[in-house]
Design a protein around this motif. Structure first.
Motif, PDB file in Angstrom:
ATOM      1  N   GLU A 115      99.101  85.145  73.243  1.00 19.11           N
ATOM      2  CA  GLU A 115      99.012  85.263  74.804  1.00 19.11           C
ATOM      3  C   GLU A 115      97.784  84.152  75.138  1.00 19.11           C
ATOM      4  OE1 GLU A 115      97.409  89.178  74.972  1.00 19.11           O
ATOM      5  OE2 GLU A 115      99.377  89.946  74.379  1.00 19.11           O
ATOM      6  N   LEU A 116      97.305  83.397  74.579  1.00 16.52           N
ATOM      7  CA  LEU A 116      96.406  82.425  75.167  1.00 16.52           C
ATOM      8  C   LEU A 116      97.059  81.377  75.774  1.00 16.52           C
ATOM      9  CD1 LEU A 116      93.964  81.858  71.859  1.00 16.52           C
ATOM     10  CD2 LEU A 116      93.434  83.118  73.976  1.00 16.52           C
ATOM     11  N   PRO A 117      96.380  80.802  76.842  1.00 22.97           N
ATOM     12  CA  PRO A 117      97.220  79.342  77.573  1.00 22.97           C
ATOM     13  C   PRO A 117      97.242  78.342  76.615  1.00 22.97           C
ATOM     14  CG  PRO A 117      95.256  80.519  78.797  1.00 22.97           C
ATOM     15  CD  PRO A 117      95.232  81.107  77.448  1.00 22.97           C
ATOM     16  N   ALA A 118      98.211  77.614  76.848  1.00 24.87           N
ATOM     17  CA  ALA A 118      98.649  76.669  75.864  1.00 24.87           C
ATOM     18  C   ALA A 118      97.417  75.742  75.540  1.00 24.87           C
ATOM     19  CB  ALA A 118      99.638  75.622  76.522  1.00 24.87           C
ATOM     20  N   ALA A 119      96.424  75.157  76.543  1.00 22.52           N
ATOM     21  CA  ALA A 119      95.369  74.350  76.132  1.00 22.52           C
ATOM     22  C   ALA A 119      94.346  74.948  75.360  1.00 22.52           C
ATOM     23  CB  ALA A 119      94.613  73.679  77.486  1.00 22.52           C
ATOM     24  N   GLU A 120      93.961  76.472  75.503  1.00 21.94           N
ATOM     25  CA  GLU A 120      93.097  77.014  74.890  1.00 21.94           C
ATOM     26  C   GLU A 120      93.631  77.388  73.336  1.00 21.94           C
ATOM     27  OE1 GLU A 120      90.551  81.412  75.061  1.00 21.94           O
ATOM     28  OE2 GLU A 120      91.962  80.684  76.738  1.00 21.94           O
ATOM     29  N   ALA A 121      94.791  77.467  73.283  1.00 23.75           N
ATOM     30  CA  ALA A 121      95.466  77.598  71.840  1.00 23.75           C
ATOM     31  C   ALA A 121      95.606  76.587  71.160  1.00 23.75           C
ATOM     32  CB  ALA A 121      97.016  78.366  72.132  1.00 23.75           C
ATOM     33  N   ALA A 122      95.534  75.274  71.793  1.00 26.14           N
ATOM     34  CA  ALA A 122      95.669  73.913  70.899  1.00 26.14           C
ATOM     35  C   ALA A 122      94.139  73.828  70.381  1.00 26.14           C
ATOM     36  CB  ALA A 122      96.247  72.772  71.899  1.00 26.14           C
ATOM     37  N   SER A 123      93.118  74.296  71.550  1.00 21.19           N
ATOM     38  CA  SER A 123      92.122  73.927  70.998  1.00 21.19           C
ATOM     39  C   SER A 123      91.490  74.694  69.816  1.00 21.19           C
ATOM     40  CB  SER A 123      90.950  74.298  72.212  1.00 21.19           C
ATOM     41  OG  SER A 123      89.530  73.999  71.736  1.00 21.19           O
ATOM     42  N   LEU A 124      92.030  75.879  69.933  1.00 23.39           N
ATOM     43  CA  LEU A 124      91.833  77.041  68.684  1.00 23.39           C
ATOM     44  C   LEU A 124      92.188  76.570  67.376  1.00 23.39           C
ATOM     45  CD1 LEU A 124      90.047  79.849  67.803  1.00 23.39           C
ATOM     46  CD2 LEU A 124      92.309  80.776  68.609  1.00 23.39           C
ATOM     47  N   GLN A 125      93.497  76.144  67.723  1.00 19.51           N
ATOM     48  CA  GLN A 125      94.275  75.726  66.476  1.00 19.51           C
ATOM     49  C   GLN A 125      93.247  74.277  65.797  1.00 19.51           C
ATOM     50  OE1 GLN A 125      98.482  74.599  66.933  1.00 19.51           O
ATOM     51  NE2 GLN A 125      98.166  72.963  65.227  1.00 19.51           N
ATOM     52  N   ALA A 126      92.974  73.399  66.745  1.00 16.36           N
ATOM     53  CA  ALA A 126      92.207  72.181  66.115  1.00 16.36           C
ATOM     54  C   ALA A 126      91.121  72.493  65.525  1.00 16.36           C
ATOM     55  CB  ALA A 126      91.874  71.263  67.200  1.00 16.36           C
ATOM     56  N   ARG A 127      90.198  73.559  66.014  1.00 16.75           N
ATOM     57  CA  ARG A 127      89.011  74.227  65.220  1.00 16.75           C
ATOM     58  C   ARG A 127      89.423  74.713  63.983  1.00 16.75           C
ATOM     59  NH1 ARG A 127      88.203  76.215  70.610  1.00 16.75           N
ATOM     60  NH2 ARG A 127      87.921  78.166  69.799  1.00 16.75           N
ATOM     61  N   ARG A 128      90.567  75.569  64.010  1.00 17.09           N
ATOM     62  CA  ARG A 128      90.684  76.078  62.486  1.00 17.09           C
ATOM     63  C   ARG A 128      91.228  74.960  61.635  1.00 17.09           C
ATOM     64  NH1 ARG A 128      94.395  80.365  65.692  1.00 17.09           N
ATOM     65  NH2 ARG A 128      93.064  82.031  65.854  1.00 17.09           N
ATOM     66  N   GLN A 129      91.668  74.019  61.846  1.00 17.65           N
ATOM     67  CA  GLN A 129      92.208  72.983  61.188  1.00 17.65           C
ATOM     68  C   GLN A 129      91.077  72.333  60.772  1.00 17.65           C
ATOM     69  OE1 GLN A 129      95.276  70.352  62.398  1.00 17.65           O
ATOM     70  NE2 GLN A 129      96.967  72.055  62.797  1.00 17.65           N
ATOM     71  N   GLU A 130      89.949  72.137  61.479  1.00  9.06           N
ATOM     72  CA  GLU A 130      88.833  71.314  61.087  1.00  9.06           C
ATOM     73  C   GLU A 130      88.168  72.177  59.840  1.00  9.06           C
ATOM     74  OE1 GLU A 130      86.379  68.547  60.366  1.00  9.06           O
ATOM     75  OE2 GLU A 130      88.155  68.441  61.780  1.00  9.06           O
ATOM     76  N   LYS A 131      88.108  73.477  60.181  1.00  7.66           N
ATOM     77  CA  LYS A 131      87.528  74.386  59.109  1.00  7.66           C
ATOM     78  C   LYS A 131      88.266  74.366  57.953  1.00  7.66           C
ATOM     79  CE  LYS A 131      84.413  77.149  62.210  1.00  7.66           C
ATOM     80  NZ  LYS A 131      84.086  78.548  62.293  1.00  7.66           N
ATOM     81  N   LEU A 132      89.642  74.394  58.063  1.00 11.64           N
ATOM     82  CA  LEU A 132      90.413  74.083  57.000  1.00 11.64           C
ATOM     83  C   LEU A 132      89.987  73.010  56.121  1.00 11.64           C
ATOM     84  CD1 LEU A 132      92.720  75.256  55.099  1.00 11.64           C
ATOM     85  CD2 LEU A 132      94.506  74.153  56.650  1.00 11.64           C
ATOM     86  N   ARG A 133      89.709  71.885  56.753  1.00 10.08           N
ATOM     87  CA  ARG A 133      89.317  70.729  56.125  1.00 10.08           C
ATOM     88  C   ARG A 133      88.038  70.844  55.309  1.00 10.08           C
ATOM     89  NH1 ARG A 133      91.189  68.319  60.925  1.00 10.08           N
ATOM     90  NH2 ARG A 133      93.199  66.859  60.521  1.00 10.08           N
ATOM     91  N   ARG A 134      87.031  71.345  55.745  1.00  6.38           N
ATOM     92  CA  ARG A 134      85.946  72.081  55.062  1.00  6.38           C
ATOM     93  C   ARG A 134      86.237  72.933  53.849  1.00  6.38           C
ATOM     94  NH1 ARG A 134      81.736  75.002  58.906  1.00  6.38           N
ATOM     95  NH2 ARG A 134      80.789  75.194  56.711  1.00  6.38           N
ATOM     96  N   ALA A 135      87.227  73.950  54.261  1.00  7.23           N
ATOM     97  CA  ALA A 135      87.668  74.892  52.980  1.00  7.23           C
ATOM     98  C   ALA A 135      88.074  74.137  51.850  1.00  7.23           C
ATOM     99  CB  ALA A 135      88.374  76.120  53.452  1.00  7.23           C
ATOM    100  N   LEU A 136      88.955  73.071  52.054  1.00  2.00           N
ATOM    101  CA  LEU A 136      89.580  72.074  50.929  1.00  2.00           C
ATOM    102  C   LEU A 136      88.831  71.426  50.420  1.00  2.00           C
ATOM    103  CD1 LEU A 136      92.908  71.741  53.030  1.00  2.00           C
ATOM    104  CD2 LEU A 136      92.735  72.624  50.674  1.00  2.00           C
ATOM    105  N   LYS A 137      87.742  70.991  50.943  1.00  2.00           N
ATOM    106  CA  LYS A 137      86.700  70.089  50.394  1.00  2.00           C
ATOM    107  C   LYS A 137      85.439  70.713  50.522  1.00  2.00           C
ATOM    108  CE  LYS A 137      89.000  65.800  51.107  1.00  2.00           C
ATOM    109  NZ  LYS A 137      88.928  64.499  51.637  1.00  2.00           N
ATOM    110  N   PRO A 138      85.049  71.864  49.860  1.00  2.00           N
ATOM    111  CA  PRO A 138      83.721  72.568  50.253  1.00  2.00           C
ATOM    112  C   PRO A 138      82.626  72.305  49.318  1.00  2.00           C
ATOM    113  CG  PRO A 138      85.142  73.722  48.463  1.00  2.00           C
ATOM    114  CD  PRO A 138      85.933  72.613  49.064  1.00  2.00           C
ATOM    115  N   ARG A 139      81.636  72.371  49.879  1.00  2.00           N
ATOM    116  CA  ARG A 139      80.307  72.133  49.125  1.00  2.00           C
ATOM    117  C   ARG A 139      79.720  73.385  48.675  1.00  2.00           C
ATOM    118  NH1 ARG A 139      77.568  68.472  53.859  1.00  2.00           N
ATOM    119  NH2 ARG A 139      78.755  70.101  55.049  1.00  2.00           N
TER     120      ARG A 139
END
Length: 746
Positions: A243-267
């Motif tokens: 139900e999110l507007p397209a721009a907001e959904a894209a921003s949320l997806q980008a933030r999740r992907q950035e956190k996925l990068r952290r999770a795949l290379k965790p400290r």
């Protein structure tokens, strides 16, 4: 495009609550988007039909007009070659009677009258909507070719002319387009232009559910659509997910992907809920983790045992007091939502849920718990992996998702899997194939992060040279398709798809709809994106080894070096059956071979029967080996070289116990050639000469020695052929433009 005509035609049908446009309405839309069509004239009576026929010029065609009829021919609703007004009147009444008899209750609105078209090559084309990939465009040869042979090509819309021409070339009857038995070649450009136009139209107009252009007459110059019908969706659903507007959904997806990068290379990593009854399997899997490892376990007895392992334990994630990159949750399903909420509140970057028992069981409680997980994750940018999965793996960092795996060097190959078993198996078998895994993800139910997210993250990583994927399905096929295109522009992507069959084909009102099956949509996505399909784990590993160990495979012409004549015949058939070529060599190569090659008991025709020239007992064998391989590397008729390798063999018989270390000088020589060669080179291990009780061990040891020297090595010629087919397909689809990540060596 004349958008006004399109809008008015669709609006009129919607107002009348019709889902099907008439032939005349459909052809008006075709003309509005720039496609030539035989426009008929409607007639409500026999006299009107006769008058219209006279205006059009005999002979004419009559076709029933009824909003309730799908296939006109099936109810006797078509009359061809009518040469007089009398014949037209008789045909009008016959069509009306046929409709009344064969489709009782169907409305009769008269007939469509049009001139008989000049004979041309009969085609059909159209669009349909795939539930995963959206608008699809299809083309095929008409008549028996589509009815019996299903000779069609399908692509995801929109397409360009290059892709349209590729569709035509793909047809089994493509030679008919070039003219046979004295018939002129048809206008491929005109057909390609039609496919481009309808594909663009389908991509823009979501309310067009299906379009059936059948038949189309193709001529030496141009074409004409002889019959057409369009089916509408009365209720067009918003393609955007959530139900999110397209721009907001894209921003949320980008933030999740950035956190996925952290999770795949965790400290930092934390295991939540591990227990002694499972021998603390998740904490032990992190024994060699290079970052900080924590535990969360409120049970005092379990906590004491965890502390005894030398691992700091907390009662809650919020108590840890430093940023957490990745959490592994192994908790009862009933507290999974609470665990996720606590991790989101504590700003944990990513969490993988080993916990199962959700929608995959069909159990109402599990379905509701999964829905609650999704609600919590949807309100956060936490990277939720799974649930019902083995989670993330990075062997170079010691982040393992099974105690059976081993930490290793940083890797350059990634793997994404809906199956935990396949994810573990890939990571377990890869090192033995000299494949270094960088990142792997078992994604399970993929509630929030889908395969597309993992692919975006992994393929964009600078260290990645290839990505493998195992999937049984995707929720958002269009997004996955776009991710594949981005990924394959940089690195090879190999896809192993479980459950691809045509059993899901649905009966629809058009040939187009019935032929655009789920399997056809999946194949189109692979072909257009540049990804390459493989049929199992071993073919995946074979192709990965070749892609990361050898030079780019820029063609399908193979030079094969065998050690016996019988073997050379068999392997030639093997490579040909995989869509590869075994061509004659150049005259220059034959002239060089003639000067030294031992033809008694051998042959330098491709495949080469070379044992008596390059084998251990051959005079000058070591020097001859370099000469043979260098000649093949220079030969312009050859794209790649595969050589048979027989460990421990003194040609002519086994004279002593086999010691594969005796082959080290030969392997060193072959490795030097592979390094200086301009073409990809690989070995196929042949061990049929070894006693059965020793065969597996000898072959494995020989393969290990070869791989230690950077040589792409396969257990059989058949597996080598499969790998070369996959690699050649990738570079063909990449337009021979792939660069950078694909280079020889480890």
């Amino acid at each position: 495009m004349n958008a006004k005509i399109v809008d008015e035609t669709i609006a009129r049908a919607a107002a009348e609550r019709r889902s099907a446009l008439s032939e005349i309405e459909s052809k008006r839309i075709l003309e509005a988007i720039g496609i030539a069509a035989q426009m008929p004239e409607p007639a409500r009576s026999a006299d009107e039909a006769a008058a219209a026929a006279e205006r059009r010029g005999f002979p004419v065609v009559l076709k029933v007009l009824s909003p309730d009829v799908t296939h006109k021919s099936d109810i006797g609703g078509v009359a061809l070659g009518l040469a007089s007004k009398v014949e037209v009147r008789e045909a009008f009444e016959r069509i009306r009677a046929n409709l009344s008899q064969k489709a009782p209750g169907a409305r009769f609105e008269g007939v469509a009258v049009q001139a008989m078209a000049a004979a041309g090559l009969e085609l059909l084309a159209g669009i349909a909507r795939d539930p995963q990939f959206g608008a699809m465009v299809m083309v095929g040869l008409g008549g028996v070719f589509v009815e019996v042979l299903k000779d069609t090509a399908v692509r995801i819309a929109p397409i360009d002319k290059r892709e349209a021409r590729a569709m035509l070339a793909e047809l089994r009857g493509a030679a008919l387009l070039d003219g046979v038995r004295g018939r002129a070649a048809v206008d491929r450009d005109a057909i390609a232009e039609l496919l481009v136009r309808i594909s663009e139209f389908a991509a823009r107009r979501a309310e067009i559910r299906e379009m059936d252009l059948n038949p189309i007459a193709a001529y030496a110059s141009g074409l004409s659509v002889l019959d057409a019908r369009i089916l509408l969706d009365r209720e067009v659903k918003d393609a955007a997910r959530g139900e999110l507007p397209a721009a907001e959904a894209a921003s949320l997806q980008a933030r999740r992907q950035e956190k996925l990068r952290r999770a795949l290379k965790p400290r930092t990593a934390v295991v939540i809920g591990d227990r002694g009854s499972r021998d603390f399997m998740w904490l032990r899997a992190l024994d060699n983790f290079k970052g900080k490892r924590f535990s969360v376990q409120p049970d005092a007895k379990e906590a004491a045992a965890i502390e005894a392992l030398g691992i700091t334990n907390f009662r809650a994630v919020s108590e840890i007091g430093e940023p957490i990159d990745y959490a592994i949750a192994s908790v009862p399903r009933k507290i999974a939502p609470q665990t996720l909420a606590e991790c989101a509140a504590a700003a944990v970057a990513g969490i993988g849920f080993f916990t199962a028992g959700f929608s995959e069981t069909g159990d109402p409680i599990g379905v509701e718990l999964e829905a609650e997980l999704k609600r919590i994750a949807s309100r956060s940018d936490i990277a939720l992996v799974g649930p019902n999965c083995m989670g993330l793996c990075n062997p170079g960092l010691g982040l393992l998702n099974s105690a059976n795996l081993r930490a290793g060097e940083p890797g350059d190959v990634c793997f994404i899997s809906q199956s935990g078993t396949h994810a573990i198996s890939f990571c377990m078998q890869a090192p033995g194939r000299a494949i270094k895994v960088g990142m792997s993800a078992s994604i399970g139910n993929a509630l929030v992060l889908e395969a597309a997210d993992y692919l975006d993250v992994m393929a964009s990583d600078a260290a990645t040279r290839a990505v493998g994927i195992y999937l049984e399905g995707v929720r958002d096929g269009r997004r996955f398709f776009e991710s594949l295109k981005r990924a394959t522009a940089r690195v090879p992507v190999l896809v192993w798809k479980g459950g691809v069959t045509d059993s899901g084909a649905r009966a629809t009102f058009s040939h187009t709809g019935s032929l655009a099956t789920p399997a056809a949509g999946w194949r189109a996505a692979m072909r257009q994106s540049g990804a390459v399909e493989v049929a199992g784990l071993e073919p995946m590993l074979d192709a990965m080894e070749l892609l990361t160990r050898a030079r780019p495979v820029r063609g399908r012409a193979m030079a094969l070096v065998a050690m016996t004549g019988g073997q050379s015949v068999v392997i030639s058939d093997t490579f040909a059956s995989h869509g590869l070529e075994v061509p004659a060599l150049s005259e220059a190569s034959y002239a060089e071979f003639k000067s030294f090659f031992q033809v008694i008991g051998g042959s330098y025709r491709n495949p080469l029967d070379a044992a008596w020239t390059i084998g251990p007992r051959a005079a000058g064998g070591q020097d001859n080996l370099d000469r043979v391989l260098d000649i093949l590397d220079r030969d312009p008729a050859v794209d790649a070289i595969v050589m048979e390798f027989r460990p421990g063999l003194a040609f002519g018989g086994l004279r002593r116990p086999i010691d594969v270390k005796d082959n080290i000088p030969l392997l060193d020589q072959l490795a030097r050639f592979a390094q200086r060669a301009h073409k990809p080179f690989a070995l196929a291990v042949e061990s049929q000469h070894v006693p059965p009780d020793l065969r597996a061990g000898i072959a494995a040891s020989a393969g290990a020695l070869a791989r230690e020297r950077g040589l792409a090595t396969f257990d059989t010629f058949a597996r080598a052929a499969g790998a070369f087919r996959a690699a050649a397909e990738y570079f063909e689809r990449a337009g021979n433009s792939a660069k950078g990540p694909i280079a020889i060596g480890c």
